[in-house]
Design an enzyme around this catalytic site. Structure first.
Site, PDB file in Angstrom:
ATOM      1  N   ARG B 136       0.817  -1.227   0.000  1.00 16.87           N
ATOM      2  CA  ARG B 136       0.000   0.000   0.000  1.00 16.87           C
ATOM      3  C   ARG B 136       0.841   1.263   0.000  1.00 16.87           C
ATOM      4  NH1 ARG B 136      -3.212  -2.734   4.010  1.00 16.87           N
ATOM      5  NH2 ARG B 136      -4.756  -4.021   2.951  1.00 16.87           N
ATOM      6  N   LYS B 158       2.412  11.620 -10.950  1.00 13.28           N
ATOM      7  CA  LYS B 158       1.480  10.840 -11.767  1.00 13.28           C
ATOM      8  C   LYS B 158       2.161   9.554 -12.196  1.00 13.28           C
ATOM      9  CE  LYS B 158      -1.560  14.145 -14.053  1.00 13.28           C
ATOM     10  NZ  LYS B 158      -2.071  14.536 -15.390  1.00 13.28           N
ATOM     11  N   GLU B 200       7.947  19.109 -24.611  1.00 12.89           N
ATOM     12  CA  GLU B 200       7.413  19.385 -23.266  1.00 12.89           C
ATOM     13  C   GLU B 200       8.106  20.596 -22.641  1.00 12.89           C
ATOM     14  OE1 GLU B 200       4.850  17.903 -21.737  1.00 12.89           O
ATOM     15  OE2 GLU B 200       4.609  15.917 -22.635  1.00 12.89           O
ATOM     16  N   LYS B 241       6.715  23.145 -13.421  1.00 16.36           N
ATOM     17  CA  LYS B 241       5.886  21.989 -13.095  1.00 16.36           C
ATOM     18  C   LYS B 241       5.702  21.871 -11.587  1.00 16.36           C
ATOM     19  CE  LYS B 241       4.529  17.407 -14.003  1.00 16.36           C
ATOM     20  NZ  LYS B 241       4.489  16.272 -14.913  1.00 16.36           N
ATOM     21  N   GLU B 251      -4.746  17.331  -9.793  1.00 17.41           N
ATOM     22  CA  GLU B 251      -5.387  17.773 -11.026  1.00 17.41           C
ATOM     23  C   GLU B 251      -6.892  17.912 -10.918  1.00 17.41           C
ATOM     24  OE1 GLU B 251      -3.788  15.967 -14.567  1.00 17.41           O
ATOM     25  OE2 GLU B 251      -5.562  16.531 -15.687  1.00 17.41           O
ATOM     26  N   ARG B 255      -3.782  22.295 -12.630  1.00 11.47           N
ATOM     27  CA  ARG B 255      -2.788  21.349 -13.144  1.00 11.47           C
ATOM     28  C   ARG B 255      -3.135  20.899 -14.564  1.00 11.47           C
ATOM     29  NH1 ARG B 255       0.291  16.290 -10.131  1.00 11.47           N
ATOM     30  NH2 ARG B 255       1.371  15.536 -11.969  1.00 11.47           N
ATOM     31  N   ASN B 259      -1.708  19.877 -19.564  1.00  7.86           N
ATOM     32  CA  ASN B 259      -2.165  19.031 -20.665  1.00  7.86           C
ATOM     33  C   ASN B 259      -2.247  19.782 -21.987  1.00  7.86           C
ATOM     34  OD1 ASN B 259      -2.469  16.604 -19.202  1.00  7.86           O
ATOM     35  ND2 ASN B 259      -4.340  17.407 -18.283  1.00  7.86           N
ATOM     36  N   HIS B 262      -2.084  17.896 -25.113  1.00  5.55           N
ATOM     37  CA  HIS B 262      -2.162  16.468 -24.772  1.00  5.55           C
ATOM     38  C   HIS B 262      -3.474  15.801 -25.161  1.00  5.55           C
ATOM     39  CE1 HIS B 262       1.580  17.225 -22.751  1.00  5.55           C
ATOM     40  NE2 HIS B 262       1.662  15.981 -22.305  1.00  5.55           N
ATOM     41  N   HIS B 266      -2.668  12.693 -27.086  1.00  6.36           N
ATOM     42  CA  HIS B 266      -3.030  11.339 -26.639  1.00  6.36           C
ATOM     43  C   HIS B 266      -3.887  10.635 -27.678  1.00  6.36           C
ATOM     44  CE1 HIS B 266      -2.404  12.237 -22.060  1.00  6.36           C
ATOM     45  NE2 HIS B 266      -1.288  11.882 -22.670  1.00  6.36           N
ATOM     46  N   HIS B 281       5.479  10.044 -27.738  1.00 11.75           N
ATOM     47  CA  HIS B 281       4.621  10.953 -26.965  1.00 11.75           C
ATOM     48  C   HIS B 281       4.911  12.431 -27.256  1.00 11.75           C
ATOM     49  CE1 HIS B 281       2.255  12.525 -23.672  1.00 11.75           C
ATOM     50  NE2 HIS B 281       3.318  13.119 -23.169  1.00 11.75           N
TER      51      HIS B 281
END
Lengths: 383, 383
Positions: B136, B158, B200, B241, B251, B255, B259, B262, B266, B281
């Protein structure tokens, strides 16, 4: 995966007992009472307007309770999908985890939507973990249908699956958004499963509430038979757990007290390969709690009378209390020690145990000498 | 899985640039500079006394950097295991996730021990997710070896893997305990991969820092050739960032600005089946950013000059900017829309896009009409 539509007659639902879990932004309510599944649709519609749902359950639970839930949700005009898994601890596995995630993504549920875990601890732990990782975290509702799940696993946000290395070694802390503990669902439990859950109820008395333990000694028949004592016992257990979770959500300190009986108990489950025909979790905990008291006597911490009293109560309700009570045996002291070492509670090779100075006087001992534990287990194995 | 022992000559390590990520109890430092992998052992020993480690990397990265890391850790007297995975996006999958977890549990790492993600974004995302769920949640260190990972994926917590429904749909938010961005590791990157990471970097200028974008227009050759501008660019990107992550860790708000490019990016990755020979990417993000500016022109939000300026800079460094730049094509507007709908950023069927009023003037638009997007894509596909 199948979608089910059904209708049920309108059922009168008594006002439930509400136990809040005060975790700030992650806080939620536990509702306890009879017939809550029949009223679930309305409760969900009120609390989570505009959301969609995936009900995840197992075949056995579905047979008893799914129509009640889907009927109630249909009546409330909710949009949902149903996923039925195979019943049993085997579903807390990577393949089932992956396939449940696939079902949720196929249903195109979004981050604001909710999963519903309808079932016992296996379903709750698995669905909570799925909710914790789909889209990096979506909301979920626990609808525990076993006593064990109502007083323990559905509250507190521990989720997870098993691996070949041990139980619950993979998971996340992820709090539900609501817990609906329908006490009438317990009427469909096998007596053995009810007893197993009762071990976790008694645990709260043994940790730090001697008055509750004494109350259970006097009232356990009412709890078992479904009298008013049942709701009282479940609410007391949930309040105790909610309090501990509030002060230590991620088990860095006092939450470990909830593991009373669990270090031995988990080891017993591991050496019996999580074979529920031989030993279910609550039975492991019952034996573990009896052993924790006896080990505390062995360490001169607890009086033999208190250990005998604990054992007597667990035996009175029909729970196992001795290593010899496990059908097929539990192996050697060395094998039990190996299983203990793989437990999450081991830190830098040091064993953490919950020991006790008597009924309701448990404490965390984080440097127990392995040799002493092994010698104690050897003694117990000899009878 | 193999354990490696090696020794390296002592290397002088320049004082790194430190960018703190201020997240309270979950806060950590990003260290940026040349040769950090060679000094990693000492840094780890100082920050995490008494801990054990599992280095998880891929074959390609191992060839270039693993001996440097294991040598440094051996010199510092650290206890570690090494796990080498197959290189490539395919490793962000359930089977590799499960097998990496099995390696970590087999090594008997405990909750206080650390995983080390040595590699690019794939390794970082995968290892972060593994660290987030074993027992965990255990600690981990990011050692990003690509520009993309240094300025983006290694910072912010992330983590995740891909499914047949889309990229990063399964994962957790789990912050690393340290990021070591060794800028000399970037010398081993293929030019195409360096360029992809640069997309990026440029993104941070386009979001809200027009001065940084202008600086990049003037200094990009120095960034590419490994002059002092490289560290400056990486540190600026990491600071940007870190700031966004601090104000919105999970997010729920600003945040989402990260994106930019993105949603389209994506979708392009999805329709090209994450086939890195066709599109990586950062290339998807470059096309996505160009499209986001053009779409903003289409919506009368942004001047055509700003969109042309963005496109010109991305093309100057060798990045693709048009749907037609993707080898093998990207399908129909309808197929792209379907991919967009499966994105995590869709809420109740509403499309969230990052749009812009010009260079450095991006904003979150959370109710973009799907028909308008589809018509725009149809137009772009026609050339």
């Amino acid at each position: 995966m199948s979608s089910t539509e059904a209708t049920t007659a309108t059922t009168t639902v008594a006002a439930p007992t509400v136990v809040p879990v005060a975790l700030g932004k992650r806080g939620y309510d536990i509702l306890i009472g009879p017939g809550l599944i029949d009223g679930a649709g309305e409760e969900l519609a009120r609390r989570f307007p505009g959301s969609r749902y995936a009900i995840i359950t197992d075949e056995t639970v579905a047979e008893h309770h799914l129509d009640r839930l889907t009927g109630s949700m249909t009546d409330a005009g909710l949009d949902f999908t149903t996923v039925e898994l195979t019943a049993g601890e085997g579903s807390k596995s990577f393949p089932v985890f992956e396939s449940a995630i696939d079902c949720v993504l196929s249903a195109r549920l979004e981050r604001g939507d909710l999963l519903i875990a309808l079932g016992g601890g296996v379903i709750g732990d698995l669905v909570g973990f799925v909710a914790g990782v789909v889209r990096r975290g979506m909301r979920f509702v626990q609808m525990p249908t076993t006593l064990l799940a109502q007083v323990d696993s559905s509250v507190g946000g521990k989720t997870g699956i098993n691996t070949r290395h041990g139980k619950n070694l993979v998971g996340v802390f992820h709090q539900p958004s609501l817990v609906l503990a329908d006490t009438s669902a317990l009427d469909t439990l096998a007596p053995r499963d009810f007893r197993a859950g009762y071990a976790e109820v008694a645990k709260y008395g043994l940790i730090d509430d001697p008055a509750f333990f004494a109350w259970l000694e006097a009232n356990w028949r009412d709890v078992f038979s479904g009298g008013p004592g049942r709701i009282e016992a479940i609410a007391t257990a949930c309040r105790a757990k909610a309090h501990v979770v509030k002060i230590d959500e991620k088990e860095t300190g006092p939450r470990a007290l909830l593991n009373l009986g669990h270090t031995f108990g988990h080891a017993l489950e591991a050496v019996t390969h999580y074979d529920g025909t031989r030993l279910v979790h609550g039975e492991g905990v019952a034996i573990g709690m009896a052993l924790a008291h006896e080990f505390s006597v062995h360490m001169n911490l607890c009086s033999p009378d208190d250990a005998a009293r604990v054992k007597a109560h667990l035996e009175a309700v029909g729970l196992p209390t001795r290593l010899q009570d496990v059908p097929g045996g539990v192996g050697t002291a060395e094998e039990l020690m190996q299983a203990i070492y793989q437990d999450k509670k081991v830190k830098r090779g040091r064993l953490t145990f919950i020991l006790t100075r008597g009924v309701g006087k448990s404490f965390i001992a984080d440097d127990v000498a392995p040799d002493v534990v092994k010698a104690f287990l050897g003694e117990k194995l000899r009878g």
